[in-house]
Design an enzyme around this catalytic site. Structure first.
Site, PDB file in Angstrom:
ATOM      1  N   HIS A 215     -13.237  18.943 127.328  1.00  0.00           N
ATOM      2  CA  HIS A 215     -12.809  17.660 126.962  1.00  0.00           C
ATOM      3  C   HIS A 215     -12.641  16.771 128.274  1.00  0.00           C
ATOM      4  CE1 HIS A 215      -8.651  18.444 126.844  1.00  0.00           C
ATOM      5  NE2 HIS A 215      -8.384  17.344 126.784  1.00  0.00           N
TER       6      HIS A 215
HETATM    7  C1  UD1 Z   1      -7.509  11.809 125.781  1.00  0.00           C
HETATM    8  C2  UD1 Z   1      -6.483  11.643 126.903  1.00  0.00           C
HETATM    9  C3  UD1 Z   1      -6.511  13.076 127.342  1.00  0.00           C
HETATM   10  C4  UD1 Z   1      -6.147  14.137 126.573  1.00  0.00           C
HETATM   11  C5  UD1 Z   1      -7.091  13.908 125.305  1.00  0.00           C
HETATM   12  C6  UD1 Z   1      -6.586  15.127 124.255  1.00  0.00           C
HETATM   13  C7  UD1 Z   1      -6.585   9.412 128.026  1.00  0.00           C
HETATM   14  C8  UD1 Z   1      -6.949   8.809 129.365  1.00  0.00           C
HETATM   15  N1  UD1 Z   1      -7.224  10.665 127.720  1.00  0.00           N
HETATM   16  O1  UD1 Z   1      -8.633  12.174 126.370  1.00  0.00           O
HETATM   17  O2  UD1 Z   1      -5.569  13.287 128.472  1.00  0.00           O
HETATM   18  O3  UD1 Z   1      -6.266  15.562 127.200  1.00  0.00           O
HETATM   19  O4  UD1 Z   1      -7.015  12.850 124.696  1.00  0.00           O
HETATM   20  O5  UD1 Z   1      -7.494  15.435 123.349  1.00  0.00           O
HETATM   21  O6  UD1 Z   1      -5.813   9.142 127.366  1.00  0.00           O
HETATM   22  N2  UD1 Z   1     -13.386   9.824 120.224  1.00  0.00           N
HETATM   23  C9  UD1 Z   1     -14.010   9.981 118.806  1.00  0.00           C
HETATM   24  N3  UD1 Z   1     -13.152  10.114 118.044  1.00  0.00           N
HETATM   25  C10 UD1 Z   1     -11.624   9.881 118.223  1.00  0.00           C
HETATM   26  C11 UD1 Z   1     -11.208   9.876 119.544  1.00  0.00           C
HETATM   27  C12 UD1 Z   1     -12.151   9.762 120.356  1.00  0.00           C
HETATM   28  O7  UD1 Z   1     -15.220  10.098 118.686  1.00  0.00           O
HETATM   29  O8  UD1 Z   1     -10.876   9.995 116.981  1.00  0.00           O
HETATM   30  C13 UD1 Z   1     -14.371   9.876 121.293  1.00  0.00           C
HETATM   31  C14 UD1 Z   1     -14.824   8.371 121.507  1.00  0.00           C
HETATM   32  O9  UD1 Z   1     -16.181   8.365 122.070  1.00  0.00           O
HETATM   33  C15 UD1 Z   1     -14.094   8.243 122.911  1.00  0.00           C
HETATM   34  C16 UD1 Z   1     -14.216   9.529 123.503  1.00  0.00           C
HETATM   35  O10 UD1 Z   1     -14.104  10.280 122.370  1.00  0.00           O
HETATM   36  O11 UD1 Z   1     -14.438   7.043 123.585  1.00  0.00           O
HETATM   37  C17 UD1 Z   1     -12.811   9.697 124.475  1.00  0.00           C
HETATM   38  O12 UD1 Z   1     -11.619   9.480 123.533  1.00  0.00           O
HETATM   39  P1  UD1 Z   1     -10.163   9.102 124.639  1.00  0.00           P
HETATM   40  O13 UD1 Z   1      -8.945   8.766 123.455  1.00  0.00           O
HETATM   41  O14 UD1 Z   1     -10.427   7.768 125.571  1.00  0.00           O
HETATM   42  O15 UD1 Z   1     -10.160  10.064 125.449  1.00  0.00           O
HETATM   43  P2  UD1 Z   1     -10.135  11.662 125.214  1.00  0.00           P
HETATM   44  O16 UD1 Z   1     -11.136  12.423 126.023  1.00  0.00           O
HETATM   45  O17 UD1 Z   1      -9.873  11.968 123.678  1.00  0.00           O
HETATM   46  N1  UDP Z   2      -6.117  21.788 119.641  1.00  0.00           N
HETATM   47  C1  UDP Z   2      -6.507  21.946 118.243  1.00  0.00           C
HETATM   48  N2  UDP Z   2      -7.760  21.864 117.723  1.00  0.00           N
HETATM   49  C2  UDP Z   2      -8.794  22.065 118.501  1.00  0.00           C
HETATM   50  C3  UDP Z   2      -8.563  22.034 120.162  1.00  0.00           C
HETATM   51  C4  UDP Z   2      -7.077  22.038 120.449  1.00  0.00           C
HETATM   52  O1  UDP Z   2      -5.437  22.165 117.417  1.00  0.00           O
HETATM   53  O2  UDP Z   2      -9.681  22.170 118.086  1.00  0.00           O
HETATM   54  C5  UDP Z   2      -4.816  21.752 119.891  1.00  0.00           C
HETATM   55  C6  UDP Z   2      -4.286  23.137 121.102  1.00  0.00           C
HETATM   56  O3  UDP Z   2      -3.952  24.084 120.076  1.00  0.00           O
HETATM   57  C7  UDP Z   2      -3.124  22.494 121.746  1.00  0.00           C
HETATM   58  C8  UDP Z   2      -3.641  20.942 121.797  1.00  0.00           C
HETATM   59  O4  UDP Z   2      -4.559  20.548 120.752  1.00  0.00           O
HETATM   60  O5  UDP Z   2      -1.968  22.664 121.212  1.00  0.00           O
HETATM   61  C9  UDP Z   2      -4.073  20.739 123.255  1.00  0.00           C
HETATM   62  O6  UDP Z   2      -4.889  19.342 123.386  1.00  0.00           O
HETATM   63  P1  UDP Z   2      -6.230  18.919 123.866  1.00  0.00           P
HETATM   64  O7  UDP Z   2      -6.815  19.923 124.508  1.00  0.00           O
HETATM   65  O8  UDP Z   2      -7.055  17.826 123.262  1.00  0.00           O
HETATM   66  O9  UDP Z   2      -5.624  18.018 125.277  1.00  0.00           O
HETATM   67  P2  UDP Z   2      -4.680  18.444 126.406  1.00  0.00           P
HETATM   68  O10 UDP Z   2      -3.406  19.209 126.107  1.00  0.00           O
HETATM   69  O11 UDP Z   2      -5.440  18.863 127.493  1.00  0.00           O
HETATM   70  O12 UDP Z   2      -4.039  16.963 126.791  1.00  0.00           O
END
Ligand code: UD1
Ligand code: UDP
Length: 365
Positions: A215
């Site tokens: 991601h």
């Molecule tokens: C965010 C964090 C990242 C973290 C991740 C955990 C920032 C800059 N990034 O990344 O550090 O590792 O969360 O998972 O804060 N979207 C959906 N549904 C949702 C949320 C998001 O469809 O409920 C889609 C949207 O298209 C959105 C994209 O995912 O634009 C990115 O979501 P965003 O919260 O901006 O960043 P993440 O990639 O989720």
């Molecule tokens: N996780 C989850 N379901 C998923 C993917 C990840 O519960 O489908 C959990 C994972 O076990 C860990 C946390 O989400 O506890 C990690 O979050 P993510 O990878 O979204 O973000 P990051 O740690 O890179 O910020």
């Protein structure tokens, strides 16, 4: 003591669960959900599984550009903080919710506690690096999960609390607390084994599949990197299960990257299913920070789909190997033999949350 906790993204719900549990014994917690993650599979499922209290405020910001999302959280969180006037604001990790929470509190002169302080990738254009560097700079209590984090902060001039100080002040200080995800894992590992039926549901046999999560912006927003990663998944020639983040789903849709049938894309899973999927995977491929640590703690070899890690402890004994987004490197790393020695302890004793609450209570209480 009255604390205001800001969460908004998947890993923050998981980190907030042990903290909430520890703080609510003797203190008041106001829980604020920014709405950065809003899909039920990225948000609600964690509140249910981890018995996280219902948020007192939901800021409903949703997705957007960095500026828009951060700005909206800043504006709305400020309003809540002005109303609630907590003794301290607690933020987690390095998302836009973390940054905006830190800024809102600092401008209102409310001290900030940063859980997971001191992590660095030293890649300045990475959105998370910007968020964590600023959040650390604005924090009073820097709760470092590892010695590496302590050392990073020391090099940036933040003094370290030695031992268990009896007097506390409100000068920015680093505290080595251990990692709160280790608390969450210890509290939920047995529950996951008991409750999760994910292996049966996906017809997976323990040790006979690979688990992959992708991601990180650097991978999803670069079609060449994303293509190399999916090429590698296909060339493993074994079942690969990919609980797909919506960001990656959207990115794939805009490309002609072919997903081979052995690469099974599923919806994001809940925490208990994820722990179970990790524990029984032959190996884990990921660009997630949290998943690298969990694989290590569960004793499952990991391949990190990046060129650097904020968690260098996981590289010990080759339990984790950095492979970037290079098909050949990923395949080589995924096929390496399982390390012969156990992963050395690196992330604390599972009591980080209690330690943090104790430090906060003695500082402001
Ligand atoms: C965010 C964090 C990242 C973290 C991740 C955990 C920032 C800059 N990034 O990344 O550090 O590792 O969360 O998972 O804060 N979207 C959906 N549904 C949702 C949320 C998001 O469809 O409920 C889609 C949207 O298209 C959105 C994209 O995912 O634009 C990115 O979501 P965003 O919260 O901006 O960043 P993440 O990639 O989720
Ligand atoms: N996780 C989850 N379901 C998923 C993917 C990840 O519960 O489908 C959990 C994972 O076990 C860990 C946390 O989400 O506890 C990690 O979050 P993510 O990878 O979204 O973000 P990051 O740690 O890179 O910020």
């Amino acid at each position: 003591m009255k604390l205001l906790t800001i969460v908004g993204a998947r890993p923050q719900f998981i980190k907030a669960a042990p903290f909430s549990r520890a703080v609510r014994h003797n203190h008041t917690e106001i829980l604020v959900h920014t709405g950065q993650h809003y899909d039920p599979l990225l948000s609600d499922v964690f509140f249910e599984e981890l018995s996280l209290p219902r948020p007192d405020y939901h800021l409903g910001v949703g997705s957007g550009t960095h500026g828009r999302q951060t700005g909206q959280i800043l504006e709305r969180a400020e309003e809540v903080m002005r109303k609630e006037r907590p003794d301290a604001v607690v933020i987690y990790g390095d998302t836009n919710s973390t940054l905006a929470g830190a800024l809102a509190a600092a401008k209102l002169a409310i001290p900030v506690a940063h859980v997971e302080a001191g992590l660095r990738s030293f890649v300045r254009h990475m959105p998370e690096e910007i968020n964590r560097v600023v959040a650390d700079r604005l924090s009073t209590w820097l709760f470092a999960p590892t010695w590496t984090a302590v050392e990073n902060l020391r090099k940036e001039g933040v003094p370290v609390a030695e031992g268990d100080p009896t007097t506390y002040n409100l000068k920015p200080t680093t505290y080595l607390t251990g990692d709160i995800m280790c608390d969450a894992l210890r509290q939920n590992a047995a529950i996951a084994t008991e409750k999760s039926r994910v292996l049966e549901r996906l017809a997976l046999r323990p040790g006979e599949y690979v688990l992959a999560t992708i991601h990180r912006a650097a991978n999803t927003d670069d079609v060449d990197r994303l293509g190399e990663i999916f090429d590698a998944l296909a060339l493993l020639h074994e079942p690969v299960i990919v609980p797909l983040h919506p960001r990656t789903k959207a990115a794939l849709l805009g490309t002609d990257i072919k997903v081979e049938p052995a690469v099974r894309i599923v919806d994001p899973v809940g925490y208990l299913d994820m722990l179970q999927l990790q524990r029984h995977a032959r190996t884990v491929l990921t660009d997630s920070g949290g998943v690298q640590k969990e694989a290590y703690l569960l004793g499952v070899p990991c391949v990190t789909l990046r060129d650097e890690t904020e968690w260098p402890e996981t590289l010990a004994g080759e339990w984790n190997v950095l492979a970037g987004a290079d098909c050949e490197r990923i395949l080589r790393a995924a096929r390496r033999p399982r390390p012969a020695t156990s992963p050395p302890p690196a992330f604390g004793d599972g009591h980080a949350a209690e330690r943090m609450v104790g430090i906060l209570a003695r500082s402001v209480g």
